[in-house]
Write an enzyme that holds these catalytic residues in place. Structure first.
Site, PDB file in Angstrom:
ATOM      1  N   HIS A 200       0.825  -1.212   0.000  1.00  0.00           N
ATOM      2  CA  HIS A 200       0.000   0.000   0.000  1.00  0.00           C
ATOM      3  C   HIS A 200       0.855   1.255   0.000  1.00  0.00           C
ATOM      4  CE1 HIS A 200      -3.572  -2.329   1.686  1.00  0.00           C
ATOM      5  NE2 HIS A 200      -3.891  -1.891   0.492  1.00  0.00           N
ATOM      6  N   CYS A 510      -0.509   1.773 -25.165  1.00  0.00           N
ATOM      7  CA  CYS A 510      -0.586   2.231 -23.776  1.00  0.00           C
ATOM      8  C   CYS A 510       0.387   1.533 -22.822  1.00  0.00           C
ATOM      9  CB  CYS A 510      -2.009   2.101 -23.250  1.00  0.00           C
ATOM     10  SG  CYS A 510      -2.590   0.420 -23.267  1.00  0.00           S
TER      11      CYS A 510
HETATM   12  C1  PEP Z   1       0.322  -3.494 -20.977  1.00  0.00           C
HETATM   13  O1  PEP Z   1       0.284  -4.703 -20.771  1.00  0.00           O
HETATM   14  O2  PEP Z   1       1.134  -2.952 -21.745  1.00  0.00           O
HETATM   15  C2  PEP Z   1      -0.628  -2.589 -20.313  1.00  0.00           C
HETATM   16  C3  PEP Z   1      -0.828  -1.370 -20.726  1.00  0.00           C
HETATM   17  O3  PEP Z   1      -1.300  -2.998 -19.253  1.00  0.00           O
HETATM   18  P1  PEP Z   1      -0.641  -3.451 -17.856  1.00  0.00           P
HETATM   19  O4  PEP Z   1       0.742  -2.855 -17.779  1.00  0.00           O
HETATM   20  O5  PEP Z   1      -1.562  -2.935 -16.827  1.00  0.00           O
HETATM   21  O6  PEP Z   1      -0.617  -4.927 -17.977  1.00  0.00           O
END
Ligand code: PEP
Ligand code: MG
Length: 597
Positions: A200, A510
């Site tokens: 946390h 992302c």
């Molecule tokens: C990824 O896998 O690149 C992603 C954006 O999600 P996470 O990092 O949360 O798995």
């Protein structure tokens, strides 16, 4: 009186786990160790009643402190952070537990401190047996409450809510309630001997944007309050008593970092390359404390909201209403560009649930969308909350860890059913776009059929690299095989972009790759026009992409696609980026092929 000559202190270096970015040069505030020596004393019969009253008074005081902390957490960190303290308050209200402690005092004629310690050790013993890291770390909640009662018994004030001056907090183990009580304005960084990414304390530090390094083993016993210290939250390096050369190096780095931010602090909207191609920069967020960064750094909406962080402070399922309120809040920060809510990506290397604790291969296990399809009520509740929130704000929904189009069809069916149900119940809901995360090789190989049935694609490069190259993204021992610029990764991205073009739908990237300027140049050259990243990375990205041309990026990407080894791609990117834009990329910000490393 002549001044006592000061000893020149030798520089010491520690390498820890970086859990929250940022570079700080400051002075230590050493928090005394929580593992105090509790001694057993035997009371006279006449003193037993007074001791039980002392216990009750301490519990009352601890409860009052916790109520104040809980309210502050709700106000400043968001409602989901307040829940952890609800759990603490409930422990203090647990009649059976307190009766047991009181009975121990009477039976053994023990002092209250000892009785509290015995009860806490018993519960901690049970927690220590739990296999799951996340749940085991919840044992720290028991320690947190115990320390608070012990502090109340001794009359000590455990809070650091008003610091006299800016300080780097150094603790053996800094508990979450202590973080929530901190004077945020004066806390420069947090460094602890214990801790991990899922604790946390780390989650809160990240959310608050306080640089933090954990897992430093024995730093705490080497520091004194007032010592000079450097904390590099992005690399995990910590220097105590830095020498002049180290100080100069880090002071320069700190100036460069802040200069980069200030150039573009108030910029917003799309960034254009020098040849006029618009690139959309969006934000990845997890916690309410990060939301301000979305506006501050000029993100064009929220490209990824990792909704599983609603579980970060709790072990039970967040209610539909709590989720709806959380999604509305996220959507407000996304503004007219909106926010993409990812369905719970639980399990694997993420926040776990008890059920997945015993899996032998959790990363290949019942995680993300698979978990939702197995626990259909959890999925339905979340879908309803998103649809209802979309009545107020602009939202999209993205499906994590899609294997192929059958996962999309199953999820879409549930979404359609819930929409129909809301309409039948006369409840307000809004229209949402539905996308798929492409992060599994099978999804890449069949991306055409997926693209035909969704509104957008989202490339999760963290998992894509992990699964394509069969390299655990969290395992230090195989880190050298985790190659973001591997030809297999670039070919896959290219394939996904081609499919999205054919289906005429947008695709965003992302994963961490999207927030790293050198990689972003390659992504642009491959055809990516949307990048989503941690908000604080946006200014640097904006200043880099605004100074490059797409023509250059395309030339580099085409060359990269001809390489057959990750080493060659990395060498090529390093050479080309420093040749074309030497001033934009320091040598540390460029990839190094193993042949040169
Ligand atoms: C990824 O896998 O690149 C992603 C954006 O999600 P996470 O990092 O949360 O798995
Ligand atoms: Mg992922």
């Amino acid at each position: 009186m002549s001044e006592i000559p000061r000893l020149k202190l030798r520089e010491k270096h520690w390498q820890g786990v970086s859990v929250s970015d940022g570079l700080i040069i400051g002075k230590v505030l050493r928090i005394p160790s929580g593992t105090r020596n509790i001694l057993r004393t035997t009371l006279l019969d006449a003193d037993v009643e007074r001791e039980t009253r002392r216990l009750k008074a301490a519990v009352r005081l601890a409860r009052m402190q916790l109520l104040a902390i809980r309210n502050r957490a709700e106000r400043e960190l968001g409602i989901e952070h307040a829940y952890i303290f609800d759990a603490h308050i409930l422990m203090l209200e647990d009649k059976k537990l307190l009766d047991d402690v009181e009975a121990y005092i009477r039976r053994e004629r023990s002092n209250a401190e000892w009785a509290v310690k015995v009860a806490a050790d018993k519960i901690l013993g049970i927690y220590a047996e739990i296999k799951d890291d996340y749940l085991r770390q919840r044992g720290s909640d028991i320690e947190d409450v115990t320390r608070r009662i012990l502090a109340a018994l001794s009359g000590e004030d455990p809070a650091y809510s008003k610091l006299e001056e800016d300080a780097v907090i150094v603790a053996e183990d800094f508990l979450p309630s202590a973080v929530a009580e901190l004077d945020f304005r004066r806390t420069l960084a947090i460094v602890t001997d214990a801790g991990g990414w899922t604790s946390h304390t780390s989650i809160l530090a990240r959310g608050l944007g306080i640089p933090a390094v954990v897992g430093l083993r024995d730093l705490h016993r080497h520091v004194k309050t007032g010592d000079e210290i450097i904390v590099d939250g992005s690399t995990g390096d910590v220097y105590l008593h830095p020498n002049a050369a180290t100080l100069n190096r880090y002071k320069t780095a700190a100036t460069v970092a802040s200069a980069n931010v200030s150039i573009v602090d108030d910029a917003s909207g799309a960034v254009s390359t020098t040849d006029g191609i618009k690139i959309i920069l969006q934000a990845n967020v997890e916690l309410p404390a990060e939301y301000d960064g979305v506006l501050k750094y000029g993100a064009m909406g929220i490209g990824l909201y990792r909704s599983e962080f609603l579980f970060a402070q709790r072990v039970d399922l967040p209610s539909e209403e709590l989720q709806r309120a959380a999604y509305v809040e996220v959507g407000k920060f996304g503004g007219e560009k909106g926010a993409t809510i990812r369905l719970f990506d639980l399990g694997g290397d993420k926040i776990g649930l008890a059920e997945t604790e015993t899996e032998r291969n959790p990363v290949l296990g019942l995680r993300a969308l698979r978990f939702g399809l197995r626990h259909i009520d959890v999925l339905r509740t979340q879908v309803r909350a998103i649809l209802r929130a979309a009545a107020e704000v602009k939202l999209s929904l993205v499906l994590p860890m899609v294997s192929d189009v059958s996962d999309v069809r199953r999820a879409r069916k549930i979404i359609d059913e819930e929409r129909t149900r809301l309409a039948a119940d006369g409840q307000q809901y809004g229209e949402i776009k539905i996308g798929a995360m492409i992060e599994i090789p099978s999804a890449v190989m069949t991306v055409g059929s997926i693209a035909a049935e969704v509104d957008f694609l989202s490339l999760g490069t963290n998992d894509l690299v992990q699964y394509l190259l069969a390299v655990d993204r969290g395992n230090e021992a195989v880190a050298e095989w985790f190659r973001t610029l591997h030809p297999a990764v670039l070919q896959s991205i290219s394939q996904v972009l081609a499919a999205s073009k054919l289906a005429d739908i947008p695709v965003s990237v992302c994963g961490e790759m999207a927030g790293t300027p050198a990689y972003a140049v390659v992504l642009l050259g491959l055809g990516v026009r949307r990048l989503s990243m941690t908000p604080s990375l946006i200014p640097r990205m904006r200043s880099v992409l605004g100074k490059i041309s797409l023509t250059d990026a395309e030339q580099i990407a085409n060359e990269c696609l001809r390489c057959v080894e990750a080493d060659d791609v990395e060498d090529l990117v390093r050479a080309e980026l420093s040749k074309r834009w030497g001033a934009l990329f320091t040598s540390k910000s460029l990839p190094i092929g193993r042949s040169k490393g």
